[in-house]
Write a protein that holds these residues in place. Structure first.
Motif, PDB file in Angstrom:
ATOM      1  N   SER A  23       0.827  -1.202   0.000  1.00  0.00           N
ATOM      2  CA  SER A  23       0.000   0.000   0.000  1.00  0.00           C
ATOM      3  C   SER A  23       0.863   1.255   0.000  1.00  0.00           C
ATOM      4  O   SER A  23       0.514   2.244  -0.625  1.00  0.00           O
ATOM      5  N   VAL A  24       1.980   1.219   0.689  1.00  0.00           N
ATOM      6  CA  VAL A  24       2.889   2.375   0.689  1.00  0.00           C
ATOM      7  C   VAL A  24       3.502   2.559  -0.693  1.00  0.00           C
ATOM      8  O   VAL A  24       3.652   3.681  -1.163  1.00  0.00           O
ATOM      9  N   MET A  25       3.817   1.472  -1.360  1.00  0.00           N
ATOM     10  CA  MET A  25       4.399   1.576  -2.700  1.00  0.00           C
ATOM     11  C   MET A  25       3.397   2.176  -3.670  1.00  0.00           C
ATOM     12  O   MET A  25       3.752   2.981  -4.515  1.00  0.00           O
ATOM     13  N   VAL A  26       2.135   1.811  -3.553  1.00  0.00           N
ATOM     14  CA  VAL A  26       1.116   2.354  -4.450  1.00  0.00           C
ATOM     15  C   VAL A  26       0.910   3.826  -4.172  1.00  0.00           C
ATOM     16  O   VAL A  26       0.825   4.636  -5.084  1.00  0.00           O
ATOM     17  N   MET A  27       0.865   4.200  -2.895  1.00  0.00           N
ATOM     18  CA  MET A  27       0.669   5.600  -2.553  1.00  0.00           C
ATOM     19  C   MET A  27       1.868   6.438  -2.965  1.00  0.00           C
ATOM     20  O   MET A  27       1.722   7.580  -3.362  1.00  0.00           O
ATOM     21  N   GLY A  28       3.038   5.889  -2.883  1.00  0.00           N
ATOM     22  CA  GLY A  28       4.233   6.629  -3.242  1.00  0.00           C
ATOM     23  C   GLY A  28       4.347   6.890  -4.727  1.00  0.00           C
ATOM     24  O   GLY A  28       4.995   7.835  -5.147  1.00  0.00           O
ATOM     25  N   ALA A  29       3.701   6.069  -5.535  1.00  0.00           N
ATOM     26  CA  ALA A  29       3.776   6.252  -6.981  1.00  0.00           C
ATOM     27  C   ALA A  29       3.114   7.555  -7.370  1.00  0.00           C
ATOM     28  O   ALA A  29       3.676   8.371  -8.080  1.00  0.00           O
ATOM     29  N   GLY A  30       1.892   7.797  -6.889  1.00  0.00           N
ATOM     30  CA  GLY A  30       1.196   9.048  -7.121  1.00  0.00           C
ATOM     31  C   GLY A  30       1.030   9.378  -8.593  1.00  0.00           C
ATOM     32  O   GLY A  30       1.505   8.691  -9.476  1.00  0.00           O
ATOM     33  N   ALA A  31       0.336  10.439  -8.846  1.00  0.00           N
ATOM     34  CA  ALA A  31       0.131  10.905 -10.212  1.00  0.00           C
ATOM     35  C   ALA A  31       1.104  12.047 -10.478  1.00  0.00           C
ATOM     36  O   ALA A  31       1.304  12.908  -9.639  1.00  0.00           O
ATOM     37  N   VAL A  45      -0.908  14.942  -1.073  1.00  0.00           N
ATOM     38  CA  VAL A  45      -1.578  14.901  -2.379  1.00  0.00           C
ATOM     39  C   VAL A  45      -1.585  13.473  -2.920  1.00  0.00           C
ATOM     40  O   VAL A  45      -2.612  12.997  -3.420  1.00  0.00           O
ATOM     41  N   ASP A  46      -0.471  12.773  -2.795  1.00  0.00           N
ATOM     42  CA  ASP A  46      -0.417  11.379  -3.254  1.00  0.00           C
ATOM     43  C   ASP A  46      -1.390  10.499  -2.488  1.00  0.00           C
ATOM     44  O   ASP A  46      -2.041   9.629  -3.063  1.00  0.00           O
ATOM     45  N   ALA A  47      -1.511  10.730  -1.176  1.00  0.00           N
ATOM     46  CA  ALA A  47      -2.456   9.943  -0.371  1.00  0.00           C
ATOM     47  C   ALA A  47      -3.891  10.221  -0.786  1.00  0.00           C
ATOM     48  O   ALA A  47      -4.701   9.297  -0.894  1.00  0.00           O
ATOM     49  N   CYS A  48      -4.219  11.473  -1.040  1.00  0.00           N
ATOM     50  CA  CYS A  48      -5.583  11.823  -1.483  1.00  0.00           C
ATOM     51  C   CYS A  48      -5.885  11.272  -2.866  1.00  0.00           C
ATOM     52  O   CYS A  48      -7.020  10.890  -3.153  1.00  0.00           O
ATOM     53  N   ALA A  50      -4.557   8.456  -4.047  1.00  0.00           N
ATOM     54  CA  ALA A  50      -4.715   7.013  -3.844  1.00  0.00           C
ATOM     55  C   ALA A  50      -6.084   6.677  -3.273  1.00  0.00           C
ATOM     56  O   ALA A  50      -6.648   5.626  -3.572  1.00  0.00           O
ATOM     57  N   LEU A  51      -6.645   7.575  -2.454  1.00  0.00           N
ATOM     58  CA  LEU A  51      -7.964   7.365  -1.867  1.00  0.00           C
ATOM     59  C   LEU A  51      -9.087   7.874  -2.768  1.00  0.00           C
ATOM     60  O   LEU A  51     -10.246   7.854  -2.386  1.00  0.00           O
ATOM     61  N   ASN A  52      -8.733   8.353  -3.945  1.00  0.00           N
ATOM     62  CA  ASN A  52      -9.683   8.872  -4.936  1.00  0.00           C
ATOM     63  C   ASN A  52     -10.470  10.064  -4.388  1.00  0.00           C
ATOM     64  O   ASN A  52     -11.651  10.224  -4.655  1.00  0.00           O
ATOM     65  N   ILE A  53      -9.805  10.907  -3.606  1.00  0.00           N
ATOM     66  CA  ILE A  53     -10.424  12.125  -3.090  1.00  0.00           C
ATOM     67  C   ILE A  53     -10.228  13.259  -4.079  1.00  0.00           C
ATOM     68  O   ILE A  53     -11.128  14.067  -4.291  1.00  0.00           O
ATOM     69  N   ILE A  54      -9.041  13.326  -4.665  1.00  0.00           N
ATOM     70  CA  ILE A  54      -8.753  14.357  -5.662  1.00  0.00           C
ATOM     71  C   ILE A  54      -8.262  13.690  -6.937  1.00  0.00           C
ATOM     72  O   ILE A  54      -7.810  12.547  -6.916  1.00  0.00           O
ATOM     73  N   GLY A  55      -8.338  14.416  -8.033  1.00  0.00           N
ATOM     74  CA  GLY A  55      -7.900  13.834  -9.288  1.00  0.00           C
ATOM     75  C   GLY A  55      -7.224  14.810 -10.230  1.00  0.00           C
ATOM     76  O   GLY A  55      -6.746  14.426 -11.276  1.00  0.00           O
ATOM     77  N   GLY A  56      -7.209  16.076  -9.883  1.00  0.00           N
ATOM     78  CA  GLY A  56      -6.601  17.054 -10.765  1.00  0.00           C
ATOM     79  C   GLY A  56      -7.571  17.515 -11.845  1.00  0.00           C
ATOM     80  O   GLY A  56      -8.762  17.176 -11.841  1.00  0.00           O
ATOM     81  N   TYR A  57      -7.045  18.277 -12.777  1.00  0.00           N
ATOM     82  CA  TYR A  57      -7.857  18.833 -13.858  1.00  0.00           C
ATOM     83  C   TYR A  57      -7.689  18.012 -15.129  1.00  0.00           C
ATOM     84  O   TYR A  57      -6.772  17.198 -15.253  1.00  0.00           O
TER      85      TYR A  57
END
Length: 75
Positions: A23-31, A45-48, A50-57
């Motif tokens: 789970s840490v590896m997935v969160m660390g990848a980030g967008a 930002v990476d954690a948010c 990963a939790l599908n809270i934010i997605g950018g524009y």
């Protein structure tokens, strides 16, 4: 009977450790946003993301300097 419980606890703890590491590896990848260098708190930002809270524009940017609109909060 106590001898059988010890290996089960070891296996369970090993499985939990692997799950946490993955789970840490997935969160660390980030967008990677096009304006990634403007983001100050990249871990949050990476954690948010990963939790599908934010997605950018749509254009692939994050725009950390902008104010959040009411319509964006209701995502």
């Amino acid at each position: 009977m106590a001898d059988k419980e010890v290996p089960q606890k070891k296996v369970l703890s090993l499985v939990l450790c692997v799950a946490v590491m993955l789970s840490v590896m997935v969160m660390g990848a980030g967008a990677a946003f096009s304006d990634q260098d403007k983001i100050e708190n990249t871990e949050a930002v990476d954690a948010c993301i990963a939790l599908n809270i934010i997605g950018g524009y749509e254009d692939g940017s994050y725009h950390p300097e902008r104010n959040i609109k009411r319509s964006e909060i209701t995502k």
